[in-house]
Scaffold this motif. Structure first.
Motif, PDB file in Angstrom:
ATOM      1  N   GLU A 184      49.590  56.438  59.187  1.00 22.11           N
ATOM      2  CA  GLU A 184      50.229  56.686  57.821  1.00 22.11           C
ATOM      3  C   GLU A 184      50.449  55.931  57.194  1.00 22.11           C
ATOM      4  OE1 GLU A 184      55.266  58.453  58.357  1.00 22.11           O
ATOM      5  OE2 GLU A 184      53.808  58.394  60.172  1.00 22.11           O
ATOM      6  N   LEU A 185      50.541  54.655  57.484  1.00 22.82           N
ATOM      7  CA  LEU A 185      50.817  52.916  57.156  1.00 22.82           C
ATOM      8  C   LEU A 185      50.204  52.636  55.751  1.00 22.82           C
ATOM      9  CD1 LEU A 185      54.076  51.550  59.696  1.00 22.82           C
ATOM     10  CD2 LEU A 185      54.053  53.086  57.722  1.00 22.82           C
ATOM     11  N   ILE A 186      49.178  52.472  56.842  1.00 22.39           N
ATOM     12  CA  ILE A 186      48.072  51.768  55.844  1.00 22.39           C
ATOM     13  C   ILE A 186      46.891  52.448  55.773  1.00 22.39           C
ATOM     14  CG2 ILE A 186      48.408  49.861  56.432  1.00 22.39           C
ATOM     15  CD1 ILE A 186      46.330  49.276  58.807  1.00 22.39           C
ATOM     16  N   GLY A 187      46.759  54.275  56.248  1.00 22.22           N
ATOM     17  CA  GLY A 187      45.755  55.200  55.237  1.00 22.22           C
ATOM     18  C   GLY A 187      44.495  54.435  56.948  1.00 22.22           C
ATOM     19  N   ARG A 188      43.316  54.650  56.567  1.00 19.85           N
ATOM     20  CA  ARG A 188      42.190  54.724  57.391  1.00 19.85           C
ATOM     21  C   ARG A 188      41.632  52.935  57.521  1.00 19.85           C
ATOM     22  NH1 ARG A 188      40.939  58.887  60.262  1.00 19.85           N
ATOM     23  NH2 ARG A 188      41.395  60.868  59.752  1.00 19.85           N
ATOM     24  N   ARG A 189      42.285  52.369  57.364  1.00 18.94           N
ATOM     25  CA  ARG A 189      41.951  51.138  57.299  1.00 18.94           C
ATOM     26  C   ARG A 189      42.203  50.142  58.549  1.00 18.94           C
ATOM     27  NH1 ARG A 189      46.217  48.193  54.003  1.00 18.94           N
ATOM     28  NH2 ARG A 189      44.910  46.268  54.213  1.00 18.94           N
ATOM     29  N   SER A 190      40.844  50.193  59.079  1.00 18.42           N
ATOM     30  CA  SER A 190      40.558  48.930  59.914  1.00 18.42           C
ATOM     31  C   SER A 190      41.196  48.227  60.346  1.00 18.42           C
ATOM     32  CB  SER A 190      38.989  48.844  60.701  1.00 18.42           C
ATOM     33  OG  SER A 190      38.736  48.437  62.445  1.00 18.42           O
ATOM     34  N   TYR A 191      41.960  47.212  61.568  1.00 17.18           N
ATOM     35  CA  TYR A 191      43.393  46.493  61.424  1.00 17.18           C
ATOM     36  C   TYR A 191      42.653  45.868  63.017  1.00 17.18           C
ATOM     37  CZ  TYR A 191      45.799  49.805  64.328  1.00 17.18           C
ATOM     38  OH  TYR A 191      46.132  50.631  65.896  1.00 17.18           O
ATOM     39  N   LYS A 192      41.835  46.271  63.622  1.00 19.76           N
ATOM     40  CA  LYS A 192      40.970  45.490  65.070  1.00 19.76           C
ATOM     41  C   LYS A 192      39.984  45.698  65.248  1.00 19.76           C
ATOM     42  CE  LYS A 192      43.197  49.966  67.548  1.00 19.76           C
ATOM     43  NZ  LYS A 192      43.236  49.883  68.650  1.00 19.76           N
ATOM     44  N   SER A 193      39.442  44.713  65.779  1.00 20.15           N
ATOM     45  CA  SER A 193      38.265  45.084  66.812  1.00 20.15           C
ATOM     46  C   SER A 193      37.880  44.119  68.553  1.00 20.15           C
ATOM     47  CB  SER A 193      37.141  44.622  65.901  1.00 20.15           C
ATOM     48  OG  SER A 193      35.663  44.966  66.600  1.00 20.15           O
ATOM     49  N   ASP A 194      37.339  44.740  68.945  1.00 19.99           N
ATOM     50  CA  ASP A 194      37.235  43.622  70.675  1.00 19.99           C
ATOM     51  C   ASP A 194      35.957  42.773  69.913  1.00 19.99           C
ATOM     52  OD1 ASP A 194      39.383  44.923  71.704  1.00 19.99           O
ATOM     53  OD2 ASP A 194      37.944  46.540  73.026  1.00 19.99           O
ATOM     54  N   ALA A 195      35.426  43.409  68.820  1.00 21.55           N
ATOM     55  CA  ALA A 195      34.074  41.959  68.878  1.00 21.55           C
ATOM     56  C   ALA A 195      34.707  41.269  67.800  1.00 21.55           C
ATOM     57  CB  ALA A 195      33.428  43.054  68.026  1.00 21.55           C
ATOM     58  N   VAL A 196      34.081  39.390  68.649  1.00 20.00           N
ATOM     59  CA  VAL A 196      34.348  38.882  67.341  1.00 20.00           C
ATOM     60  C   VAL A 196      33.946  38.488  65.989  1.00 20.00           C
ATOM     61  CG1 VAL A 196      34.193  36.930  67.509  1.00 20.00           C
ATOM     62  CG2 VAL A 196      34.741  37.275  69.731  1.00 20.00           C
ATOM     63  N   SER A 197      32.817  39.564  65.766  1.00 15.03           N
ATOM     64  CA  SER A 197      31.809  39.290  65.025  1.00 15.03           C
ATOM     65  C   SER A 197      32.661  40.723  63.928  1.00 15.03           C
ATOM     66  CB  SER A 197      30.351  39.880  65.020  1.00 15.03           C
ATOM     67  OG  SER A 197      30.389  40.944  65.523  1.00 15.03           O
ATOM     68  N   ASN A 198      33.298  41.557  64.048  1.00 12.42           N
ATOM     69  CA  ASN A 198      34.028  42.523  63.642  1.00 12.42           C
ATOM     70  C   ASN A 198      35.367  41.750  63.406  1.00 12.42           C
ATOM     71  OD1 ASN A 198      31.790  43.865  63.248  1.00 12.42           O
ATOM     72  ND2 ASN A 198      32.156  45.206  64.640  1.00 12.42           N
ATOM     73  N   GLN A 199      36.090  40.802  63.771  1.00  9.70           N
ATOM     74  CA  GLN A 199      36.985  40.453  63.512  1.00  9.70           C
ATOM     75  C   GLN A 199      37.422  40.022  61.921  1.00  9.70           C
ATOM     76  OE1 GLN A 199      38.057  38.154  67.297  1.00  9.70           O
ATOM     77  NE2 GLN A 199      38.293  40.501  68.558  1.00  9.70           N
ATOM     78  N   THR A 200      37.442  40.266  60.892  1.00 10.79           N
ATOM     79  CA  THR A 200      37.212  40.141  59.820  1.00 10.79           C
ATOM     80  C   THR A 200      38.426  39.489  59.299  1.00 10.79           C
ATOM     81  OG1 THR A 200      37.779  41.877  58.865  1.00 10.79           O
ATOM     82  CG2 THR A 200      34.982  41.391  59.462  1.00 10.79           C
TER      83      THR A 200
END
Length: 284
Positions: A184-200
């Motif tokens: 509701e607040l930021i749409g479907r943007r991803s804000y987390k990941s358990d994989a270090v390579s995806n912690q952008t």
């Protein structure tokens, strides 16, 4: 920030069916007053039994937990499992995870492509995963691990399980889904990941935007998150998002607690006609 003595503590729980030191259960604690939710701190648990014991040591709380409280009625009917919630949960808790996986996989294999999983009525408005899903995320195992332990902690689950008559105890557990508020607040943007390579950097910026929206009180819940700069920095730095998800659940708990006497229905802002097998995600 101290918890208010005028109302039970609010809890928001990011749950894991297999917690560990690296990936613990995270509980955000807080209190609400006049549309503001104060974040008081966090508790973490690397073992399920420790989490259950801690919940039971608190005589009163209202908590929103990121795990399903029920199974799809369609699935339960087809499997011939009990159609009353308490016997159903007792039956489900008695199964091993391998048996659950085999049973659900066989159910899905017999269904057409595009409709493999049965879904609950709440999954549509909440945008949540089917509670019978055993991978990515394994919410079927979260139900299996979490709900029996909430009952063991003496919790009432409005619409599903009445409160236990224990003097001085009032523990209210509600099913939550942090993704509902986040979208509701930021749409479907991803804000987390358990994989270090995806912690952008993009995910870090999404967390920053999500926190800013929560602090402004944006969105239909009408609640403003209050936290000190150190807590804000820690939430921003938490690339796995576990603490932020717990905070999102905390906001959902606050919204529900303000509607504890809502009628018709079981209270806590839940709709009147909850399927007593499936349950409902609060704020959906």
């Amino acid at each position: 920030m101290p918890l208010s003595a005028d109302s039970p503590p609010l809890l928001g729980c990011d749950f894991s069916s297999a917690p560990s030191v690296r990936k613990p259960i995270v509980v955000a604690l807080g209190a609400a007053l006049d549309g503001r939710v104060d974040l008081a701190g966090f508790e973490t648990f690397a073992a399920l039994d420790n989490w259950t014991h801690w919940l039971r040591t608190l005589p009163a709380w209202v908590g929103a937990f990121d795990l399903p409280f029920g199974l799809p009625r369609e699935l339960v009917v087809q499997l011939g499992w009990p159609l009353a919630w308490e016997p159903l949960i007792a039956h489900y808790a008695g199964l091993g995870r391998d048996e659950i996986r085999r049973t659900f996989a066989a159910f899905c294999a017999a269904r057409p492509s595009g409709g493999k999983f049965a879904r609950r009525q709440t999954d549509g408005p909440a945008g949540s995963s089917p509670s019978m899903k055993w991978v990515n995320p394994p919410v079927a195992f979260m139900l299996h691990a979490g709900v029996p332990r909430l009952l063991a902690a003496g919790a009432a689950l409005p619409g599903l399980h009445p409160p236990l008559r224990v003097a001085g105890a009032s523990r209210i557990a509600l099913e939550a889904y942090p993704g509902l508020l986040a979208r509701e607040l930021i749409g479907r943007r991803s804000y987390k990941s358990d994989a270090v390579s995806n912690q952008t950097l993009e995910r870090r910026q999404a967390r920053a935007d999500l926190l800013a929206a929560l602090e402004r009180g944006s969105g239909r819940l009408g609640l403003r998150l209050a936290l000190d700069p150190g807590a804000r920095d820690a939430l921003l730095a938490d690339a796995k998002g576990d603490r932020l998800d717990a905070v999102l659940c905390l906001l959902q708990a606050a919204w529900a607690e303000a509607r504890r006497d809502s009628r018709p229905g079981p209270g806590y802002g839940l709709p009147e006609a909850i399927d007593p097998v499936e349950g409902w995600i609060v704020t959906a």
